[in-house]
Design a protein around this motif. Structure first.
Motif, PDB file in Angstrom:
ATOM      1  N   LEU A   1       3.522   7.719   9.784  1.00 33.76           N
ATOM      2  CA  LEU A   1       2.279   7.032   9.466  1.00 33.76           C
ATOM      3  C   LEU A   1       1.222   7.274  10.546  1.00 33.76           C
ATOM      4  O   LEU A   1       0.036   7.471  10.238  1.00 33.76           O
ATOM      5  CB  LEU A   1       2.542   5.531   9.314  1.00 33.76           C
ATOM      6  N   ALA A   2       1.656   7.259  11.809  1.00 34.25           N
ATOM      7  CA  ALA A   2       0.720   7.535  12.896  1.00 34.25           C
ATOM      8  C   ALA A   2       0.171   8.958  12.789  1.00 34.25           C
ATOM      9  O   ALA A   2      -1.014   9.201  13.045  1.00 34.25           O
ATOM     10  CB  ALA A   2       1.404   7.327  14.243  1.00 34.25           C
TER      11      ALA A   2
ATOM     12  N   ILE B   1       0.852  -1.195   0.000  1.00 31.87           N
ATOM     13  CA  ILE B   1       0.000   0.000   0.000  1.00 31.87           C
ATOM     14  C   ILE B   1       0.886   1.243   0.000  1.00 31.87           C
ATOM     15  O   ILE B   1       1.721   1.426   0.896  1.00 31.87           O
ATOM     16  CB  ILE B   1      -0.917   0.009   1.224  1.00 31.87           C
ATOM     17  N   ALA B   2       0.713   2.082  -0.993  1.00 37.52           N
ATOM     18  CA  ALA B   2       1.528   3.296  -1.112  1.00 37.52           C
ATOM     19  C   ALA B   2       0.915   4.419  -0.286  1.00 37.52           C
ATOM     20  O   ALA B   2      -0.274   4.707  -0.386  1.00 37.52           O
ATOM     21  CB  ALA B   2       1.617   3.713  -2.575  1.00 37.52           C
ATOM     22  N   VAL B   3       1.752   5.047   0.534  1.00 36.25           N
ATOM     23  CA  VAL B   3       1.331   6.199   1.341  1.00 36.25           C
ATOM     24  C   VAL B   3       2.274   7.350   1.006  1.00 36.25           C
ATOM     25  O   VAL B   3       3.496   7.230   1.173  1.00 36.25           O
ATOM     26  CB  VAL B   3       1.390   5.881   2.849  1.00 36.25           C
ATOM     27  N   ALA B   4       1.710   8.456   0.525  1.00 37.54           N
ATOM     28  CA  ALA B   4       2.529   9.605   0.140  1.00 37.54           C
ATOM     29  C   ALA B   4       3.247  10.178   1.358  1.00 37.54           C
ATOM     30  O   ALA B   4       2.700  10.235   2.456  1.00 37.54           O
ATOM     31  CB  ALA B   4       1.652  10.673  -0.514  1.00 37.54           C
TER      32      ALA B   4
ATOM     33  N   GLY C   1       7.469  14.246  -2.248  1.00 38.34           N
ATOM     34  CA  GLY C   1       7.050  13.433  -3.378  1.00 38.34           C
ATOM     35  C   GLY C   1       7.456  11.982  -3.327  1.00 38.34           C
ATOM     36  O   GLY C   1       7.366  11.270  -4.323  1.00 38.34           O
ATOM     37  N   ARG C   2       7.900  11.501  -2.179  1.00 39.19           N
ATOM     38  CA  ARG C   2       8.286  10.100  -2.043  1.00 39.19           C
ATOM     39  C   ARG C   2       7.147   9.309  -1.412  1.00 39.19           C
ATOM     40  O   ARG C   2       6.101   9.849  -1.084  1.00 39.19           O
ATOM     41  CB  ARG C   2       9.576   9.984  -1.227  1.00 39.19           C
ATOM     42  N   TRP C   3       7.380   7.983  -1.215  1.00 42.38           N
ATOM     43  CA  TRP C   3       6.321   7.107  -0.755  1.00 42.38           C
ATOM     44  C   TRP C   3       6.838   6.136   0.298  1.00 42.38           C
ATOM     45  O   TRP C   3       7.996   5.727   0.279  1.00 42.38           O
ATOM     46  CB  TRP C   3       5.744   6.286  -1.920  1.00 42.38           C
ATOM     47  N   TYR C   4       5.941   5.801   1.216  1.00 44.44           N
ATOM     48  CA  TYR C   4       6.145   4.648   2.080  1.00 44.44           C
ATOM     49  C   TYR C   4       5.238   3.534   1.558  1.00 44.44           C
ATOM     50  O   TYR C   4       4.154   3.799   1.041  1.00 44.44           O
ATOM     51  CB  TYR C   4       5.754   4.959   3.530  1.00 44.44           C
ATOM     52  N   TYR C   5       5.687   2.282   1.729  1.00 47.45           N
ATOM     53  CA  TYR C   5       4.882   1.147   1.303  1.00 47.45           C
ATOM     54  C   TYR C   5       4.629   0.235   2.497  1.00 47.45           C
ATOM     55  O   TYR C   5       5.570  -0.179   3.182  1.00 47.45           O
ATOM     56  CB  TYR C   5       5.576   0.379   0.179  1.00 47.45           C
TER      57      TYR C   5
END
Length: 297
Positions: A261-262, A214-217, A221-225
């Motif tokens: 994320l939190a 799941i991609a989270v911006a 402009g980068r992403w966490y997965y």
């Protein structure tokens, strides 16, 4: 500057490849019998390699040479040639070959295998990606088979439609009844067998199949997965391998990542290898109920 000793040893024997047939090397005058016995190890009958550890690739080449260059590489060895990670390096090499007296370390089967289901990888004849997935999905325990096909799907552009088409062409092969169920459970987003097993445990406990990777911006402009979860609930479950605790830089990155994320409202359930299945399901269930309660409120 240090030099790896293996190429130097082989350089002393012009024309000898890393894995070779002993009778051919003797006939060509590339080695003598004394050298064959002292400098090389017997892998399979009449097949030799330099003394030392052998990779799965080495043993796959050796198995093919043992067959007289007639066999087709199948199963997990074929998956490894296609790029699958997490294949046990000591797994027996499976061959489509008419010989029921194979040596230890080789499994032979004689099954219908049309030319359209054969390709080449690493200089070896090998079942295509789709045929390899078909074979993996119909053999062995269910969870292991799904993990094997997950790994193949992760490494390739596996089309389950092509696999089902192959199944339709081979109505009498053993294990066919397993194929549909196992393919329906495959997800190429799994990054390890442990992630596959975790996903299957969640589904088995009654949760809807989770999304994977799941991609989270994130800023700039980068992403966490996230390994897996349910984006509509902003609930994720992640498997943390040993590297998350032993790699200092990764551990630091995990702390920063989880805090971000939190801050975005995600609940992330972290799972370790020694966590009990019942406890994992309980934690996810409580988080799930919490999310549903918030939505109702």
């Amino acid at each position: 500057m240090s030099v790896h000793p293996q190429p130097l040893e082989l350089a002393a024997f012009p024309g000898v490849k890393r894995v070779f047939r002993g009778s051919e090397a003797l006939a060509a005058g590339q080695v003598n019998r004394y050298q064959l016995g002292r400098k090389f190890q017997r892998v399979f009958p009449d097949v030799y390699a330099p003394v030392g550890p052998l990779s799965l690739q080495d043993r796959t080449v050796a198995a093919w040479l043992w067959s007289g260059r007639l066999a087709i590489v199948t199963g997990q060895a074929a998956a490894a040639l296609h790029g699958s990670r997490w294949v046990d390096p000591d797994v027996p090499v499976e061959l489509n070959f008419g010989n029921n007296r194979s040596p230890r370390g080789i499994i032979t089967r004689r099954e219908s295998l049309p030319a359209g289901e054969i390709g080449r990888r690493g200089g070896l004849p090998v079942t295509t990606v789709a045929r390899t997935a078909f074979d993996l999905s119909r053999r062995g325990p269910r969870r292991r088979a799904i993990a094997d096909v997950d790994a193949l799907a992760n490494a390739t552009r596996l089309s389950t439609g092509e696999v089902f088409a192959i199944a339709g062409r081979h109505p009498h092969l053993r294990g066919l009844r397993h194929v549909a169920d196992r393919l329906d459970s495959v997800d190429g987003g799994a990054q390890s067998p442990r992630e596959t097993y975790l996903r299957l445990d969640l589904i088995g406990a009654g949760f809807p199949p989770p999304h994977t990777q799941i991609a989270v911006a994130r800023p700039e402009g980068r992403w966490y997965y996230l390994d897996m979860g349910w984006p509509d609930l902003m609930l994720a479950v992640e498997y943390d391998g040993e590297q998350h605790r032993t790699d200092r830089a990764r551990y630091y990155g995990d702390v920063v990542r989880l805090e971000y994320l939190a801050s975005r409202g995600w609940i992330v359930i972290r799972v370790l290898a020694d966590h009990r299945r019942a406890d994992i399901i309980g934690r996810v269930h409580r988080a799930w109920e919490s999310r549903l309660g918030c939505a109702a409120g």
